[in-house]
Design a protein around this motif. Structure first.
Motif, mmCIF file in Angstrom:
data_model
loop_
_atom_site.group_PDB
_atom_site.id
_atom_site.type_symbol
_atom_site.label_atom_id
_atom_site.label_comp_id
_atom_site.label_asym_id
_atom_site.label_seq_id
_atom_site.Cartn_x
_atom_site.Cartn_y
_atom_site.Cartn_z
ATOM 1 N N ASP A 163 -22.596 -15.884 29.431
ATOM 2 C CA ASP A 163 -22.434 -15.985 30.879
ATOM 3 C C ASP A 163 -21.955 -17.373 31.276
ATOM 4 O O ASP A 163 -21.062 -17.518 32.105
ATOM 5 C CB ASP A 163 -23.756 -15.646 31.568
ATOM 6 N N LEU A 164 -22.534 -18.407 30.677
ATOM 7 C CA LEU A 164 -22.140 -19.779 31.014
ATOM 8 C C LEU A 164 -20.715 -20.096 30.556
ATOM 9 O O LEU A 164 -19.980 -20.819 31.224
ATOM 10 C CB LEU A 164 -23.108 -20.783 30.380
ATOM 11 N N LEU A 165 -20.324 -19.556 29.408
ATOM 12 C CA LEU A 165 -19.020 -19.903 28.842
ATOM 13 C C LEU A 165 -17.860 -19.091 29.402
ATOM 14 O O LEU A 165 -16.771 -19.618 29.613
ATOM 15 C CB LEU A 165 -19.054 -19.741 27.325
ATOM 16 N N PHE A 166 -18.072 -17.799 29.638
ATOM 17 C CA PHE A 166 -16.947 -16.919 29.923
ATOM 18 C C PHE A 166 -16.801 -16.491 31.379
ATOM 19 O O PHE A 166 -15.768 -15.941 31.748
ATOM 20 C CB PHE A 166 -17.022 -15.671 29.042
ATOM 21 N N PHE A 167 -17.805 -16.682 32.192
ATOM 22 C CA PHE A 167 -17.724 -16.213 33.567
ATOM 23 C C PHE A 167 -17.783 -17.388 34.533
ATOM 24 O O PHE A 167 -18.531 -18.341 34.328
ATOM 25 C CB PHE A 167 -18.848 -15.210 33.873
ATOM 26 N N GLU A 168 -16.985 -17.292 35.575
ATOM 27 C CA GLU A 168 -16.930 -18.346 36.588
ATOM 28 C C GLU A 168 -18.160 -18.249 37.499
ATOM 29 O O GLU A 168 -18.593 -17.177 37.879
ATOM 30 C CB GLU A 168 -15.662 -18.182 37.437
ATOM 31 N N HIS A 210 -22.581 -25.625 36.025
ATOM 32 C CA HIS A 210 -23.670 -25.900 35.108
ATOM 33 C C HIS A 210 -23.399 -27.204 34.377
ATOM 34 O O HIS A 210 -22.271 -27.468 33.952
ATOM 35 C CB HIS A 210 -23.834 -24.765 34.093
ATOM 36 N N THR A 211 -24.417 -27.982 34.221
ATOM 37 C CA THR A 211 -24.253 -29.258 33.542
ATOM 38 C C THR A 211 -24.320 -29.053 32.036
ATOM 39 O O THR A 211 -24.831 -28.046 31.544
ATOM 40 C CB THR A 211 -25.350 -30.248 33.979
ATOM 41 N N HIS A 212 -23.808 -30.036 31.325
ATOM 42 C CA HIS A 212 -23.861 -29.967 29.868
ATOM 43 C C HIS A 212 -25.301 -30.078 29.376
ATOM 44 O O HIS A 212 -25.644 -29.556 28.326
ATOM 45 C CB HIS A 212 -22.984 -31.064 29.243
#
Length: 160
Positions: free
Chosen positions: A42-47, A52-54
């Motif tokens: 969800d964090l990587l592929f969806f806007e 979100h912070t690192h």
């Protein structure tokens, strides 16, 4: 037919309760680990509207590794005849402390203490790695003690 005594039956029943509990715990941890993978996707592929912070991403990665390490420790418990290897507790401690350092870096004093804990855990891990994996067998100690007793007896006889 031989009747089982309390000394035999009670530890065996507790071992069964422990084993069943650990299997249930491993299933829950597996579900939580899969949930972390879904959060990664969800964090990587969806806007998202919120960025979100690192740090949040790293905290999720380390939480994933904590689940992974606990599951690995449970597997080792069953493979090593119902024994938890100490090194897995150290792995978990190091990972948990690093996660805490990433999430809570508000106080320099706390950061220094967290770093000292990580250093102590790494030193403990180093000590575990330089010690032999298996302890000498009990027969070795009995043979050694018999030799010491024989030597003491011989010295006592020579003095007479």
């Amino acid at each position: 037919m031989k009747k089982l005594s309390f000394k035999v039956l009670f530890p065996k029943s507790l071992q069964w309760v422990l084993n069943i509990s650990l299997v249930a715990l491993s299933l829950v941890l597996t579900i939580l680990m899969v949930k972390e993978i879904i959060i990664f996707a969800d964090l990587l592929f969806f806007e998202h509207e919120t960025k979100h912070t690192h740090e949040e991403f790293l905290a999720n990665v380390l939480a994933f590794f904590l689940y992974f390490e606990f599951i690995t420790m449970i597997v080792k418990y069953f493979k090593e005849d119902y024994h938890f290897p100490l090194r897995y507790f150290i792995y978990i401690g190091i990972t948990a402390m690093i996660r805490l350092i990433i999430l809570d870096h508000s106080s320099a004093k706390n950061m220094l203490m967290y770093g000292a804990v990580v250093l102590l855990l790494i030193i403990g891990y180093f000590i575990i790695n330089i010690t032999p994996l298996e302890r000498p067998k009990r027969a070795y100690y009995e043979l050694r003690q018999a030799k010491i007793n024989a030597d003491a007896y011989n010295k006592h006889e020579v003095k007479k």
